[in-house]
Design an enzyme around this catalytic site. Structure first.
Site, short mmCIF file in Angstrom:
data_model
loop_
_atom_site.label_atom_id
_atom_site.label_comp_id
_atom_site.label_asym_id
_atom_site.label_seq_id
_atom_site.Cartn_x
_atom_site.Cartn_y
_atom_site.Cartn_z
N GLY A 169 0.78 -1.22 0.00
CA GLY A 169 0.00 0.00 0.00
C GLY A 169 0.82 1.27 0.00
O GLY A 169 0.26 2.36 -0.13
N THR A 199 -1.78 -3.29 -8.82
CA THR A 199 -2.29 -1.92 -8.97
C THR A 199 -1.20 -0.90 -8.65
O THR A 199 -1.41 0.29 -8.83
CB THR A 199 -3.49 -1.68 -8.05
OG1 THR A 199 -3.09 -2.01 -6.71
CG2 THR A 199 -4.65 -2.57 -8.43
N THR A 204 8.12 -5.80 -5.59
CA THR A 204 9.51 -6.15 -5.33
C THR A 204 10.05 -7.08 -6.43
O THR A 204 11.20 -6.98 -6.84
CB THR A 204 9.65 -6.80 -3.94
OG1 THR A 204 9.33 -5.81 -2.96
CG2 THR A 204 11.06 -7.30 -3.69
N ASP A 257 -10.02 -5.91 0.85
CA ASP A 257 -8.98 -6.81 1.34
C ASP A 257 -9.47 -7.34 2.69
O ASP A 257 -9.05 -6.87 3.74
CB ASP A 257 -7.66 -6.03 1.48
CG ASP A 257 -6.46 -6.96 1.55
OD1 ASP A 257 -6.66 -8.19 1.57
OD2 ASP A 257 -5.32 -6.45 1.60
#
Lengths: 505, 505
Positions: A169, A199, A204, A257
């Site tokens: 986030g 999104t 990573t 979520d």
């Protein structure tokens, strides 16, 4: 009923076949009904779509997903038989009514999700029931265990296995590129599986891919971790906790979520690689997933309890998520910032403190050092983190002699400057991500943003606030247009929403 | 981005196109993202699916739904542009959080549903939010009005327009075939739209279709109603309250019927045809949608309140739904039972009392008679109902001289007899429906069940309990097999679940 196949060269992400209206009526099945689909002795269960006048009587349209699974070609004879919906749907209905799952029910649902036996409507109902009705810790524990057991797992023969995870986030969160080599240098095993951006502007795995191959199998992850101590691989290339990927496909379009899924998603991945000591990064603040430290603490308590039940030694770090981590966003730019920090043994405060703080937490959890942060900092400033990172890059098929300056950044660049003097009062995560994505990230590795001025920093009129990088000029234009209408960096004294708010030079 | 079309000859029930992974990455769109899809000056919004290696770069797979709307052929140039999700999704998210819709939000969502602008996941989220969070009367009223206004409506220039509706769930409910001609004989206008079976063995539209054409346009419905007083048409052939059909497609696979949708679905259909006085049939009891009279009263109160808000004069009849209505299940058998009753001016008590009771309720609501049941019975026993029904059949393109004996029933027949003496203690709705469907109903018009013994009736050993009718012997076999393992008629003194419970002769 036996029908002749027409292969439809499309993957639809579930087992689905198409019948003519006449054949469907003849069998008494309606849109969405379940079928047993077989060719010879191979059998799967799927659902039916009905075509009006486009699939001939006696024919069956077979999507690629089914065709591959059953090795069906055009003209193959396919037999179908209507079956009732799986018991999982009744379990989901019970949850919708406010009930509690039994262990067996949770396992059955997760198995059906992994086997693609639930329709999109049913899977959405499962996810929403967890969002609106919720699960208790028993149910979450069972779901996590079921997710682990329905996928691949890794068992290390020796060594202390650790891991870290962020709930996400916050943009620019390239901390794993510092944490993994630092922790591995300290003698621990860290088989880090990471995600690609869905999104966001760079996951990573996208960032690491700038320097090395991230599409590793679980065997490769195990071998490399045992050999050099750590790895940064794309989890999606493995079959670790595959239920999670299917669930995420439903959550994303709704931007929800559910807490049970968030918890089990993270913990299943950690459990599947056999991690014993785990640090969880929980960014909080305006523009992060959680708005306040209090919410962060609540989630942290839930992670710790779930860890206890699963036999994991777990601690959470509640971190500042109100602006990006470090100064870069986008795969190559983030890889560059991480390499630069490793080479110079210093870097942006937010980025390094967070990385070494999380590495330190892992050292403390594993009992390697009572003062983890200092221990991690020592490894980092000694240059061992850089050395280990290059080993990892090489082990993943990258160039061992990689340097920050050899990373290629997008050549289409544009700086947006401040039209006033003042201090930066906000860097808006969502706008930063949008601009970076419009510029081409994560697909165009060289695309992204460099943030010159972050919160609290003083800026003079005419100084650059951000530089946008792109590989294609039309994408740069789109990014600039959006950034001018929706300034991602806010300087005090400016009229916040006036258009154009910035003087563009 | 401009692409060359490959038409995929499948209807998927929504606007969806398929891109290659490369083109999708190039545009930065992921599975399920929304696109503006245009050919020339025609534009619609749809969603994207991503094919892996099966759609070539530069090509776009276009499902039939989109191809028809935009008149796309193979090789047509199609332009796509990513757009953000519609505001409706945010409104649905607000409801998931427990919020209340504004009027504008409800209208926007219903508009998007009618225009196919919501994905299956989003539509499921809407339906489930109403199931789990609910709506208040304001919201239900707005939803009903929005459903009416987004579809076709009928306005009659003169006459008193009335209607009836059942919330469904009880097999054999052919009462409209008595109610419509009786009410029309009384001088009222009753433009009855009915549904086809989805999960039942015969919808009223399926039953009426045995005798006449039910695929009528709203113009035809209006014309026939004005000319002969009544009509029994299939609602699905019209564009009346089209949002409802889309919502039902999501409710069925989950076997849920959220109260707000149940109420607005019924009321939108009544409102759209301009009904002023409306009778609602609410079957209750074991095996019906509602288990108890108390639940029936609660729903009845909600219907009355919604009717008040919409300016409809409405009353509910709470009816016995614990066993089938009358003695027949299946299109031709039900049409036969109704014709037989009309011809003989008598019939099964449950069937006739219910039909004339509901017709009577309509007469009372409309002020035509203070003693509606007697009024209806007089019309019925005078033979006027039969006469009017034949007029209606003829107006809908059927044979005016139709008689019960001319209706063709399935020739494959099998009777299941009682192996004991006793009284019938239960007729299980769900098993009756399952047996009738296995026998071929509603697709095979002649398939279904005749129930010889209903609840409370005495049976001797060897007497038939039910006769199964089918058009095809293999379907008859399937139905028999199921009926023997799952007896639909239970006689006292029998071991209820022993297998085989019945002696088959």
């Amino acid at each position: 009923m036996k029908l002749s196949a027409s292969v439809l060269p499309i993957k639809v992400g579930r087992y689905s076949v198409v019948l003519s209206k006449d054949d469907a009526d003849e069998m008494g099945v309606v849109e969405g009904d379940r079928l047993k689909i077989s060719k010879g002795r191979s059998v799967i269960s799927g659902s039916v779509q009905i075509a009006t006048g486009l699939i001939a009587r006696g024919r069956i349209g077979v999507y690629q997903d089914v065709a591959e699974e059953l090795r069906i070609e055009d003209g193959s004879e396919v037999e179908i038989f209507p079956i009732s919906r799986p018991p999982s749907v009744e379990f989901i209905r019970k949850k919708l009514e406010g009930g509690k799952f039994t262990k067996e029910e949770v396992y059955e649902i997760i198995k059906d999700i992994v086997e693609n036996s639930l329709t999109e409507i049913e899977l959405t109902a499962f996810v929403l029931s967890n969002y609106l009705v919720g699960m208790d810790f028993d149910e979450i524990e069972w779901m996590t265990r079921a997710m682990i057991e329905t996928g691949e797992t890794i068992e290390f023969e020796r060594g202390i296995v650790v891991d870290k995870h962020s709930i996400g986030g916050v943009p620019g969160n390239k901390v794993s590129l510092i944490i993994v080599p630092t922790v591995a240098s300290g003698g621990l095993l860290i088989p880090k599986t990471a995600s690609r951006a869905i999104t966001s502007a760079s996951g990573t795995a996208d960032t690491m891919e700038v320097l090395a191959d991230v599409n590793l199998s679980v065997d490769e992850i195990k071998e490399i971790t045992q050999r050099v101590g750590g790895v940064i691989a794309w989890g999606g290339a493995t079959n670790i906790a595959p239920a999670d990927d299917r669930i995420i496909r439903v959550e994303n379009p709704l931007s929800i979520d559910p807490r049970p899924q968030l918890l089990s998603s993270v913990m299943a991945k950690k459990g599947a690689v056999g991690a014993r000591h785990v640090a969880i990064d929980i960014p909080v603040g305006n523009g992060a997933k959680l708005g306040s430290v209090e919410e962060g603490r609540k989630l942290a308590g839930e992670f710790v309890e779930l860890g206890r039940r699963l036999g994991l030694n777990l601690a959470c770090a509640i971190t500042n998520g109100s602006q990006p981590v470090g100064r870069t966003i986008g795969p190559a730019l983030e890889a560059w910032e991480a390499m630069k920090a490793l080479e110079e043994r210093k870097g942006s405060t937010s980025f390094l403190e967070k990385s070494l703080g999380l590495a330190g937490l892992i050292f403390e959890l594993s009992g390697l050092s009572p003062n983890g942060y200092e221990f991690a900092k020592e490894i980092f400033t000694s240059g061992k983190s850089l050395e280990k990172f290059r080993e990892i890059v090489a082990a993943q098929g990258g160039d061992e002699s990689v340097r920050a300056d050899s990373i290629s950044l997008g050549n289409e660049r544009f700086s947006i400057e401040s039209n006033t003097e003042g201090a930066v009062v906000d860097v808006i995560n969502s706008r930063i991500v949008r601009v970076a994505r419009l510029a081409g990230a994560p697909k165009d590795k060289g695309a992204g943003i460099y943030i010159h001025k972050k919160k609290g920093e003083v800026v003079r009129a005419g100084e650059p606030l951000i530089t946008i990088y792109a590989e294609k000029s039309w994408k740069l234009s789109n990014a600039i247009e959006f950034a001018i209408e929706n300034p991602p960096v806010i300087v005090s004294g400016m009229i916040l929403e006036r258009y154009p708010s910035y003087r563009v030079v």
